[in-house]
Design a protein around this motif. Structure first.
Motif, PDB file in Angstrom:
ATOM      1  N   VAL A 157      -3.999  -5.476   6.092  1.00  0.00           N
ATOM      2  CA  VAL A 157      -2.954  -5.685   5.261  1.00  0.00           C
ATOM      3  C   VAL A 157      -3.216  -6.893   4.329  1.00  0.00           C
ATOM      4  O   VAL A 157      -3.263  -8.135   4.838  1.00  0.00           O
ATOM      5  CB  VAL A 157      -1.628  -5.696   5.663  1.00  0.00           C
ATOM      6  CG1 VAL A 157      -0.488  -5.734   4.780  1.00  0.00           C
ATOM      7  CG2 VAL A 157      -1.179  -4.453   6.726  1.00  0.00           C
ATOM      8  N   GLY A 158      -4.001  -6.931   3.196  1.00  0.00           N
ATOM      9  CA  GLY A 158      -4.554  -7.852   2.561  1.00  0.00           C
ATOM     10  C   GLY A 158      -5.616  -8.320   3.313  1.00  0.00           C
ATOM     11  O   GLY A 158      -6.660  -7.311   3.883  1.00  0.00           O
ATOM     12  N   LYS A 160      -3.513  -5.335  11.218  1.00  0.00           N
ATOM     13  CA  LYS A 160      -2.249  -5.199  11.649  1.00  0.00           C
ATOM     14  C   LYS A 160      -2.301  -3.791  12.444  1.00  0.00           C
ATOM     15  O   LYS A 160      -3.024  -2.911  11.896  1.00  0.00           O
ATOM     16  CB  LYS A 160      -1.150  -5.201  10.516  1.00  0.00           C
ATOM     17  CG  LYS A 160       0.106  -4.695  11.054  1.00  0.00           C
ATOM     18  CD  LYS A 160       1.157  -4.554  10.040  1.00  0.00           C
ATOM     19  CE  LYS A 160       2.621  -4.067  10.430  1.00  0.00           C
ATOM     20  NZ  LYS A 160       3.582  -3.954   9.305  1.00  0.00           N
ATOM     21  N   VAL A 166       8.170  -1.700   1.661  1.00  0.00           N
ATOM     22  CA  VAL A 166       6.980  -2.881   2.297  1.00  0.00           C
ATOM     23  C   VAL A 166       6.214  -2.526   3.433  1.00  0.00           C
ATOM     24  O   VAL A 166       5.154  -2.322   3.163  1.00  0.00           O
ATOM     25  CB  VAL A 166       7.832  -4.057   2.568  1.00  0.00           C
ATOM     26  CG1 VAL A 166       6.849  -5.095   3.084  1.00  0.00           C
ATOM     27  CG2 VAL A 166       8.367  -4.715   1.334  1.00  0.00           C
ATOM     28  N   GLU A 202       2.464  -1.439   3.539  1.00  0.00           N
ATOM     29  CA  GLU A 202       1.647  -2.139   4.660  1.00  0.00           C
ATOM     30  C   GLU A 202       0.656  -1.167   5.658  1.00  0.00           C
ATOM     31  O   GLU A 202      -0.407  -1.314   5.762  1.00  0.00           O
ATOM     32  CB  GLU A 202       2.481  -3.131   5.422  1.00  0.00           C
ATOM     33  CG  GLU A 202       2.928  -4.451   4.728  1.00  0.00           C
ATOM     34  CD  GLU A 202       3.689  -5.363   5.723  1.00  0.00           C
ATOM     35  OE1 GLU A 202       4.097  -5.075   6.680  1.00  0.00           O
ATOM     36  OE2 GLU A 202       3.891  -6.599   5.153  1.00  0.00           O
ATOM     37  N   ASP A 231      -0.463  -5.235   0.844  1.00  0.00           N
ATOM     38  CA  ASP A 231       0.353  -6.458   0.774  1.00  0.00           C
ATOM     39  C   ASP A 231       0.283  -7.039  -0.556  1.00  0.00           C
ATOM     40  O   ASP A 231      -0.348  -6.836  -1.503  1.00  0.00           O
ATOM     41  CB  ASP A 231       0.061  -7.379   1.808  1.00  0.00           C
ATOM     42  CG  ASP A 231      -1.178  -8.396   1.206  1.00  0.00           C
ATOM     43  OD1 ASP A 231      -0.775  -9.611   1.591  1.00  0.00           O
ATOM     44  OD2 ASP A 231      -2.119  -7.774   1.055  1.00  0.00           O
ATOM     45  N   GLU A 286       0.921 -10.137  -1.580  1.00  0.00           N
ATOM     46  CA  GLU A 286       0.422 -11.318  -2.094  1.00  0.00           C
ATOM     47  C   GLU A 286      -1.210 -10.980  -2.458  1.00  0.00           C
ATOM     48  O   GLU A 286      -1.736 -11.542  -3.356  1.00  0.00           O
ATOM     49  CB  GLU A 286       0.361 -12.365  -0.723  1.00  0.00           C
ATOM     50  CG  GLU A 286      -0.419 -13.721  -0.995  1.00  0.00           C
ATOM     51  CD  GLU A 286      -0.617 -14.347   0.059  1.00  0.00           C
ATOM     52  OE1 GLU A 286      -1.335 -15.385   0.210  1.00  0.00           O
ATOM     53  OE2 GLU A 286       0.209 -14.224   1.099  1.00  0.00           O
ATOM     54  N   SER A 287      -1.763 -10.163  -1.757  1.00  0.00           N
ATOM     55  CA  SER A 287      -3.195  -9.809  -1.967  1.00  0.00           C
ATOM     56  C   SER A 287      -3.132  -8.829  -3.407  1.00  0.00           C
ATOM     57  O   SER A 287      -4.153  -9.158  -4.392  1.00  0.00           O
ATOM     58  CB  SER A 287      -3.906  -8.789  -0.878  1.00  0.00           C
ATOM     59  OG  SER A 287      -3.836  -9.578   0.057  1.00  0.00           O
ATOM     60  N   SER A 346       7.497  -8.270  -7.509  1.00  0.00           N
ATOM     61  CA  SER A 346       6.505  -7.529  -6.824  1.00  0.00           C
ATOM     62  C   SER A 346       7.064  -5.879  -7.278  1.00  0.00           C
ATOM     63  O   SER A 346       6.049  -5.069  -7.377  1.00  0.00           O
ATOM     64  CB  SER A 346       7.072  -7.201  -5.317  1.00  0.00           C
ATOM     65  OG  SER A 346       6.887  -8.625  -4.990  1.00  0.00           O
ATOM     66  N   THR A 368      11.857 -12.086  -0.746  1.00  0.00           N
ATOM     67  CA  THR A 368      12.012 -12.656   0.778  1.00  0.00           C
ATOM     68  C   THR A 368      13.086 -13.571   0.750  1.00  0.00           C
ATOM     69  O   THR A 368      13.986 -13.931   1.913  1.00  0.00           O
ATOM     70  CB  THR A 368      10.750 -12.990   1.367  1.00  0.00           C
ATOM     71  OG1 THR A 368      10.336 -14.185   0.439  1.00  0.00           O
ATOM     72  CG2 THR A 368       9.817 -11.981   1.349  1.00  0.00           C
TER      73      THR A 368
END
Length: 777
Positions: free
Chosen positions: A42-43, A47, A652, A656, A661, A663-664, A676, A731
């Motif tokens: 995930v990025g 995980k 989300v 994932e 993700d 951020e990536s 997002s 978040t």
């Protein structure tokens, strides 16, 4: 209306107990995980997905599973869990599958192919009897051997596929099958499986002639490292029964023998030490890495196996049937069990990997000497264009080795300078040149750890073996980088190895998969959940394009965009118990060029296609857009779900699961300030892109009445929430955590803040409504 847990407690467990499944030696286990959960990236963070879990596993003995039971709540139909039970039974190699809702029971019998409705579970005695009848196991002694317990060591239980391999092998042996083959991917514990097979037969006093004695077993391979490691580690419970055949001594007083072919085979001085043993001396021969020459028709080693023809022979290999190992399968027959690299990765027992394709400019364009150019030793270099397959075999370009070393050193600086790394070079000379270059590029660390970079090849002898032993240890920090040619391509268990570097062409799929296997071990406790393949020769790119390849990588990062698919060759030989470095008499002279400087070029990424079957060159943003459209066909559907906090969490989580993700994604799209939701809609549906700050200001401008319905302090808290969203994203709407940090925490503790809104429910309503309005347009 009992739920599943209540149904199990009140009805399913009592039925199992009533049928005798809690009476020794029989038992059942509840909520049994049998996979570790596939590892996805995930990025940049690994995980695990969910583990596969059976509701109940029924055991004839502690070590012999026979059936799986799937339970559903009482309000469901009796057979609702049968498909899941059958799926798990097939994975686990079980022949009986049951589904129940606590009232009725449905059985599926794989021997007969029939389903039937039952009011109670069959007893252990009945199921075991049906199992033995189907397998035609009538002799009580054979039944006892099949149920012989495993050797148990602390924290080392057999995985489900290992149990299948062990039990199928024992079944085949007691049924009289003389040639047996197990195909199991590197890193899945073939040595452990071999040990347990030997232990069960040894403890139950099986032997090929039915005599009242323990069996004599030979563990055979082609390299000392493949023999010494099992003998001195895995097989230590055999104690003094172990013996390594070497130095020309044909000791016959032990029971567990280890040998390399070279110590047994004939040579110019003797007809072969193996002839000093009677053809029926050994009851069982375990042939490790059996694809590596012993079963080839023209091999001198084949003579050893044929001489011991009376013995049962179990071959173990990591590679499925291919042209280059066809003789192995012709000799041993079809495998009785196969556990592939793909399945190991899917189950989470093997580490997935990223592949970095790196092309130097000289690999991309080729190299040609200037007219009359001479090498380091004064030999004139023949004119011609030299390509990747020629480098270090015909032309040794020091500048190319240094370019590769510079790139690898920089890669490790950007990731982890103490990540265990194996560099596969063309030959021992190249391995030394690479070692020196990497040593000098990491002089700051070498000054503190003189063994930071080491060469492990045949020429290094026991010194190299010492470096390897420390590299394999979990707790040792150095050596970090090992350079080698072929010595470490197989049989080396390095659980924390994070980088596999290909600085030589790999032409054989069998060898390629062995090399990849150096990195497939997983160690959660040491943070080793995936590894990187740095491919400087195009070998990985070529092998992944082969339809026979059976392992899914996470994706390929290609530097330069040039797919270098030039041909390659691989030497064949039977080894000498160490590194295979036999000179090729037909090979051209090698020339050495010391001058020049080469560089690395650009970078792009290949990812798996939507079905996870093939690699294709796409951008991460395109991949994410395709996954969003698959999950949520329209932007309006995505908007409705995104506005709800719980459904947003599901979105989300779903992304994932597919390695995405935010951020990536924002970093890859070059939009770190984007909301997002807007980023997803922009990429998937070509919607206009807004930043979080723009969306927040739009809400303030269009919906002033929303804020106006609250008192001054409550309105200030909502404004601060919106500011925090503008800065950090959705978040910040998670309660009650956001209430505990400034500036909101300056209004009081959580209880006092909820009081400002008239209670927790009113606060939740306000924040929920804020999010709905935020994404209303």
């Amino acid at each position: 209306m009992l739920n599943e847990a209540d149904t199990c407690r009140k009805y399913v467990v009592p039925k199992l107990i009533q049928s005798g499944w809690d009476n020794e030696p029989h038992s059942f286990t509840e909520q049994q995980n049998f996979t570790d959960g596939r590892i996805v990236m995930v990025g940049d963070k690994p995980k695990r997905r969910k583990k596969k879990r059976a509701d109940y596993l029924l055991r004839v003995t502690r070590d012999f599973k026979i059936a799986v039971v799937e339970a559903k709540p009482m309000y469901r139909k009796t057979g609702d869990g049968l498909q899941q039970a059958k799926e798990y039974a097939e994975i686990l190699g079980l022949k009986f599958a049951y589904a129940t809702n606590g009232d009725g029971i449905v059985e599926f019998d794989y021997f007969t192919g029939k389903e039937r409705l039952l009011s109670e579970f069959p007893s252990p005695v009945e199921l075991w009897s049906r199992y033995c009848e189907a397998h035609k196991i009538e002799d009580a002694q054979k039944k006892e051997r099949l149920l012989a317990p495993y050797y148990r060591s602390q924290g080392k239980d057999a995985r489900y596929y290992q149990e299948i391999a062990i039990n199928k092998s024992i079944e085949a042996i007691i049924e009289g099958k003389k040639r047996i083959l197990l195909t199991m991917a590197t890193g899945t514990g073939k040595t452990f499986v071999a040990f347990q097979i030997c232990w069960k037969l040894w403890e139950s006093k099986w032997n090929s002639r039915g005599e009242p004695r323990k069996p004599r077993i030979l563990y055979l391979a082609d390299r000392n490292i493949l023999i010494d490691d099992p003998k001195d580690k895995t097989f230590t419970p055999f104690g003094d029964a172990r013996w390594k055949i070497e130095n020309g001594d044909a000791i016959k007083s032990r029971e567990m023998y280890f040998a390399i072919y070279q110590s047994l085979a004939k040579d110019d001085r003797r007809p072969g030490l193996f002839r000093e043993y009677a053809p029926d001396f050994f009851d069982l021969i375990i042939v490790d890495e059996c694809h590596r020459g012993s079963a080839r028709d023209e091999s001198n080693w084949r003579e050893i196996l044929e001489y011991f023809q009376p013995a049962y022979q179990l071959g173990m290999t990591a590679t499925p049937l291919r042209d280059d190992n066809r003789d192995t399968y012709a000799y041993f027959g079809d495998p009785i069990y196969t556990y592939s690299l793909r399945q190991g990765i899917e189950d989470g027992f093997l580490a997935p990997y990223r592949v970095h394709r790196i092309v130097t400019d000289v690999d991309a364009a080729g190299w040609r000497p200037s007219q009359g150019e001479k090498d380091r030793f004064g030999y004139e270099i023949p004119d011609g264009e030299y390509q990747t397959k020629d480098f270090e075999r015909v032309i040794a370009l020091r500048a190319r080795t240094q370019a590769i070393a510079r790139h690898l050193a920089e890669f490790m600086r950007n990731t982890d300078r103490f990540a265990k790394t194996i560099v596969f070079c063309v030959d021992q000379e190249h391995a030394d040149e690479m070692r020196r270059a990497l040593n000098n590029l990491n002089a700051d660390l070498v000054a503190q750890n003189s063994d930071y970079v080491c060469r492990v090849t045949a020429d290094e002898g026991q010194i190299g073996i010492g470096h390897l032993s420390r590299f394999q240890e979990l707790e040792t920090k150095t050596p970090v980088i090992l350079t080698t040619s072929k010595l470490l391509s197989t049989g080396v268990d390095a659980p924390t190895c994070k980088n596999i570097v290909l600085a030589r062409v790999i032409g054989s799929m069998t060898e390629f998969k062995q090399i990849i296997g150096r990195g497939t071990r997983v160690r959660d406790d040491y943070g080793k959940l995936f590894f990187s393949i740095l491919d400087y020769t195009g070998s990985a790119t070529q092998m992944f394009a082969d339809p026979a390849f059976d392992g899914d990588p996470l994706g390929i990062e290609i530097e330069d965009g040039v797919h270098n698919r030039r041909g390659s060759g691989s030497g064949k030989g039977e080894g000498d118990g160490q590194d295979q470095e036999l000179p090729d008499e037909d090979a051209p002279r090698k020339y050495y060029v010391d001058g020049g400087r080469f560089e690395i070029a650009t970078h792009y990424v290949s990812e798996l296609d939507p079905d996870g079957k093939q690699l294709r060159v796409i951008r991460f943003t395109d991949y994410a857009a395709e996954k969003v459209r698959t999950l949520y066909p329209t932007a309006s559907e995505l908007r409705v779900k995104w506005s709800d906090l719980e459904q947003r969490a599901e979105i989300v989580a779903a992304l994932e699961e597919r390695g995405i993700d935010f951020e990536s994604l924002a970093r890859e799209a070059g939009q770190p300030e984007a909301d997002s939701f807007d980023l997803l809609c922009h990429l998937a549906f070509n919607a206009p892109l807004q930043t979080r700050r723009q969306r927040a200001e739009q809400l303030r401008r269009k919906k002033p009445d929303f804020f106006g319905q609250y008192g001054p302090e409550a309105r200030a808290i909502l404004e601060e929430l919106l500011d925090k969203y503008s800065e950090h994203g959705t978040t910040q709407f998670e309660m009650p955590e956001v209430l505990k940090v400034p500036p909101i925490s300056e209004h009081g503790n959580v209880g006092e803040i909820t009081g400002i809104f008239g209670g927790a429910e009113r606060l939740k309503e306000a924040v929920d409504q804020l999010q709905v309005l935020l994404y209303a347009a």
